[in-house]
Enzyme design. Structure first.
Site, PDB file in Angstrom:
ATOM      1  N   GLU A  82      -1.479  -9.959  12.852  1.00 31.92           N
ATOM      2  CA  GLU A  82      -1.604 -10.549  14.178  1.00 31.92           C
ATOM      3  C   GLU A  82      -0.342 -11.321  14.571  1.00 31.92           C
ATOM      4  OE1 GLU A  82      -5.711 -11.053  12.168  1.00 31.92           O
ATOM      5  OE2 GLU A  82      -3.607 -10.916  11.594  1.00 31.92           O
ATOM      6  N   GLU A 122     -10.095   5.289 -16.115  1.00 37.69           N
ATOM      7  CA  GLU A 122      -9.742   6.681 -16.399  1.00 37.69           C
ATOM      8  C   GLU A 122     -10.288   7.185 -17.737  1.00 37.69           C
ATOM      9  OE1 GLU A 122      -5.931   8.189 -15.586  1.00 37.69           O
ATOM     10  OE2 GLU A 122      -5.598   6.960 -13.819  1.00 37.69           O
TER      11      GLU A 122
END
Length: 390
Positions: free
Chosen positions: A78, A320
């Protein structure tokens, strides 16, 4: 300000500062919000522990300011959009995928800057789940006389920042299981051979998953069987290095392993149980960090691991393997998301290693229900993303 490489036609029509969006009809609030989401997504892997945020400032049908939050400590989206807009921000509409912050953190409150700039209207996808914000930003804007509308593309906004939402509301990282397996659900042959089950396209997709995560985790069984390096082989900068994490209850990791030998190059955190932490010195001398946590059934307590990772500002964790680690996360209800890469191969055999190990179940009523979110081709393989249903 850099933007996403895969820019939609709406964005390409408006990328020159000050030009209106070129569409068949006047662009809607949803059009602008989706552009803000694209801007936010262009910072994947760069912003942790903060959320991905994009912002647009529109006045009289023209985009006059754009901003993307890149990483912690740098100005928010912003603020960057307001700087680009300058005096054009007065009376304009600000579009963003997340509620503007209203507190002092690494940067000043965005709400103060929005109010000072004279923004007339703010359109956002969702509230910030951060307890320090959580509606207070919108409240501050409304008190200042700014019109606020919330909820456009909220589901997409929540999915984009799913890791941040999990982390900021629970204090632990978002856990994403990645499994590469054969068509019959095996991750290795009976001898442990697993390279390569999936094709090059899937292995490249995994590199992107690694890049977008704060940490990658494997069990000691995977280390002993495969000797992985767990590096991120993409030519893209990352503000924070990806941490390699190993679960090693008895501290069996070889000092000659690729993980230990590269510990000074990329962070390596080894979680072990307290009785074995005394043997850590040879590993710490090579650059690894050895972290002792309580045991659960003779193995490291996964909840304790996640709590410690959260304390160290790890917001997203890519798991993993191997099969027993997958099972532990799933059976303990700690997996938030699962991505399966399924190769068109059948391994077969009674002793080939399954994708998920753990204890046998006796009835299908005890199976873990999943919601499939997406299914796509990955080269010759199939990629499925799913979420556990609790």
């Amino acid at each position: 300000m850099s933007v996403s490489v895969n820019q939609p036609s709406l964005w390409r029509a408006s990328v020159v500062h000050g030009l209106p969006l070129s569409t068949a009809s006047a662009p809607t609030d949803e059009d602008y919000i989706r552009l803000a989401l694209e801007l936010a997504a262009s910072a994947r892997g760069e912003v942790s522990p903060n959320p991905m945020v994009g912002a647009l400032i529109v006045k009289d049908g023209r985009i006059v300011g754009r901003g993307v939050h890149r990483y912690a400590g740098v100005k928010h989206a912003e603020a960057l959009a307001l700087e680009e807009a300058g005096e054009h921000a007065r009376g304009a509409t600000l579009y963003t995928n997340l509620e503007p912050c209203c507190h002092y953190g690494r940067t000043p409150p965005c709400t103060d800057a929005i109010i000072r700039a004279g923004i007339a209207r703010v359109v956002a996808s969702m509230e910030d789940p951060n307890p320090r914000v959580c509606g207070r930003g919108f409240e501050a804007l409304r008190r200042a006389g700014i019109r606020v509308e919330v909820g456009i593309a909220e589901a997409e906004a929540r999915q984009l920042n799913e890791a941040f939402i999990r982390y900021i509301t629970s204090g632990r990282p978002f856990v994403h299981l990645k499994i590469a397996m054969s068509l019959d659900g095996r991750i290795a042959t009976a001898s442990g051979h697993s390279r390569w089950i999936t094709g090059e396209a899937s292995r490249q997709a995994v590199q992107h998953l690694r890049y977008e995560s704060d940490a990658i985790l494997v069990g000691i069984g995977t280390v002993l069987a495969d000797d992985p390096e767990l590096s991120v082989r993409l030519n893209r900068p990352r503000h924070r290095p990806v941490v390699r994490v190993v679960l090693d209850s008895r501290l069996r990791i070889p000092r000659t392993s690729k993980l230990v030998q590269t510990a000074r190059q990329w962070p390596l955190w080894i979680f072990t149980t307290e009785p074995f932490a005394e043997a850590a010195q040879p590993l710490t001398q090579l650059g690894a960090s050895v972290i002792a946590v309580p045991a659960r059934a003779g193995r490291v307590d996964l909840r304790a691991v996640l709590e410690e990772l959260g304390r160290r500002e790890i917001t997203s964790l890519l798991v993993e393997g191997g099969a027993e680690v997958h099972a532990a996360f799933l059976q303990q209800g700690l997996a938030d998301k699962v991505t399966l890469f399924i190769a068109p191969k059948i391994i077969g055999g009674r002793h080939a290693i399954p994708a998920v190990g753990g204890d046998d179940i006796t009835t299908l009523e005890r199976a873990l229900p999943m919601r499939i979110a997406s299914l796509a081709r990955s080269g010759e393989d199939v990629m499925i993303t799913a979420y556990p249903q609790t």
